[in-house]
Design an enzyme around this catalytic site. Structure first.
Site, short mmCIF file in Angstrom:
data_model
loop_
_atom_site.label_atom_id
_atom_site.label_comp_id
_atom_site.label_asym_id
_atom_site.label_seq_id
_atom_site.Cartn_x
_atom_site.Cartn_y
_atom_site.Cartn_z
N LYS A 187 -11.31 -4.22 3.71
CA LYS A 187 -11.76 -3.06 2.95
C LYS A 187 -13.20 -3.26 2.47
CE LYS A 187 -7.94 -0.93 3.66
NZ LYS A 187 -6.67 -1.32 3.18
C1 LIG Z 1 -5.14 -0.82 3.17
C2 LIG Z 1 -4.47 0.41 2.77
C3 LIG Z 1 -3.40 0.43 1.87
C4 LIG Z 1 -2.71 -0.81 1.41
O1 LIG Z 1 -3.50 -1.70 0.77
P1 LIG Z 1 -3.00 -3.20 0.45
O2 LIG Z 1 -3.99 -3.66 -0.56
O3 LIG Z 1 -3.09 -3.97 1.73
O4 LIG Z 1 -1.62 -3.13 -0.08
C5 LIG Z 1 -2.90 1.65 1.47
N1 LIG Z 1 -3.39 2.80 1.95
C6 LIG Z 1 -4.41 2.83 2.82
C7 LIG Z 1 -4.92 4.14 3.30
C8 LIG Z 1 -4.97 1.65 3.28
O5 LIG Z 1 -5.97 1.69 4.18
#
Ligand SMILES: *Cc1c(COP(=O)(O)O)cnc(C)c1O
Length: 380
Positions: A187
């Site tokens: 991210k």
């Molecule tokens: C990455 C992601 C999540 C989950 O995030 P985590 O921190 O890995 O639990 C939820 N929604 C979207 C759209 C994502 O891209």
């Protein structure tokens, strides 16, 4: 994947000495969880996002779970959400006992949830809407908030893609009742695991803080500081805490976010120019003036293109690509629920989308290579 080491990865960390120093700072402090780093991160993130409360959590999936609980979702309450998202969006509804009802995207250009389809899918049992700002592009929040107000629905922003992106001069994640961010490795703020909930409501913030740590009224740190000697448990809670190492990494990454997002925007401009000559490729979100953060760089392939073949070709040439997303309603597990959904645009994008490498450190040379291999492939 063993042995596969792409020269141009889908994503690369924006890490340097600052991250190493932050980790050492925590190790040397010998306070490993829910301490001064977490406290500081929450203050800094709330200010950055322009919200009253930011609560750091173990990841965005746990954040989404607590958001559903704060919204009071239970007993088959319906929650409208996109199918063109990561499965955590809809899993979180199921954790709370609710039922995901999938809405289609707006168009083949705008892949965010369609307000018109949201309205079509509202029933007596609908309690909330989860929106997801795909690739950092804002959902149609004015329209969605109007619909929510008209039907007394709670709005949760899945802002996993969205740190730093804006909608009409407000940060994504500051628009709904509660928002959830992810600090997963790939991210825009990367810490490995980690997440954040934002809200302007004192009531939800208090509930979420309790649920984050077993419903306990005082934390170890308070007791350590002599602020409390014991604790009560006042609701069903979880261990969804973040630890100090991740919080410290997130603080460094938050400081780098603005510059990192600008580098992504610049890289997106290079892709747009370079790919404009290829008829088989359309770049979505054309004309969306809002400030995105290009969390990913998605393209839409023409129906005539064999995506698997193209992905193999790129892979063989050291370029890693991905798909965002295989629609959730088409997964085996979600088929079990026997939902009746007509999501033609979501299914079309799910079938023809391709995600190209995108990260702050991507070089012009690497982008030229991606563009040139695509040009070569389509010349065949
Ligand atoms: C990455 C992601 C999540 C989950 O995030 P985590 O921190 O890995 O639990 C939820 N929604 C979207 C759209 C994502 O891209």
């Amino acid at each position: 994947m063993s042995g596969y080491n792409p020269t141009i990865p889908l994503f690369d960390l924006n890490y340097g000495q600052e991250e190493e120093e932050a980790m050492l700072r925590v190790l040397r402090s010998k306070w490993l969880t829910m301490g001064p780093e977490t406290e500081a991160l929450e203050i800094e993130f709330a200010e950055f996002c322009g919200v009253k409360h930011a609560i750091a959590l173990s990841n965005c999936t746990t954040a989404l779970h607590l958001a559903n609980l704060a919204a009071g979702i239970k007993n088959d309450d319906e929650v409208i959400c996109p199918s063109l998202s990561f499965v955590a969006t809809s899993n979180s509804i199921l954790y709370a006992g609710g039922k995901p009802v999938f809405a289609d995207i707006k168009s083949l250009n705008d892949w965010t949830i369609s307000p018109r389809d949201i309205e079509r899918k509202i029933s007596d049992r609908t309690k909330a809407i989860i929106v997801m700002h795909y690739g950092g592009f804002a959902c149609d929040m004015d329209e969605i908030m109007r619909i929510a107000a008209r039907h007394s629905l709670f709005v949760i922003e899945d802002a996993a893609h969205a740190p730093g992106a804006t909608y009409k001069d407000k940060r994504l994640g500051a628009l709904g009742d509660i928002s959830c961010f992810s600090f997963f490795s790939n991210k825009n703020i990367s810490t490995g695991e980690g997440g954040m909930i934002c809200t302007n409501s004192d009531e939800y913030a208090q509930k979420i803080r309790l649920m984050r740590s077993h419903g306990m009224t005082s934390l170890t740190l308070d007791r350590h500081k002599g602020h409390a000697y014991s604790y009560d448990v006042v609701c069903l809670g979880y261990n969804y805490r973040i630890d100090e190492i991740h919080a410290a990494l997130a603080r460094v990454q938050l400081k780098k976010l603005y510059d990192g997002n600008n580098l992504r925007l610049k890289a997106a401009g290079i892709y747009k120019k370079g790919l404009s000559k290829i008829d088989q490729i359309t770049i979505p979100f054309a004309g969306k003036a809002d400030q995105t953060n290009y969390h990913i760089f998605p393209i839409l392939l023409d129906k005539s293109v064999n995506r698997n073949d193209l992905m193999t070709y790129l892979r063989q040439n050291g370029i890693q690509t991905s798909i965002h997303y295989p629609p959730i309603h088409q997964f085996s597990f979600f088929k079990n629920f026997n939902f009746k959904h007509e999501l033609p645009l979501t299914e079309y994008v799910g079938e023809h989308e391709l995600t190209l490498p995108m990260y702050p450190g991507i070089t012009g040379c690497q982008q030229d290579s991606v563009i040139n291999f695509l040009l070569k492939y389509f010349k065949k």
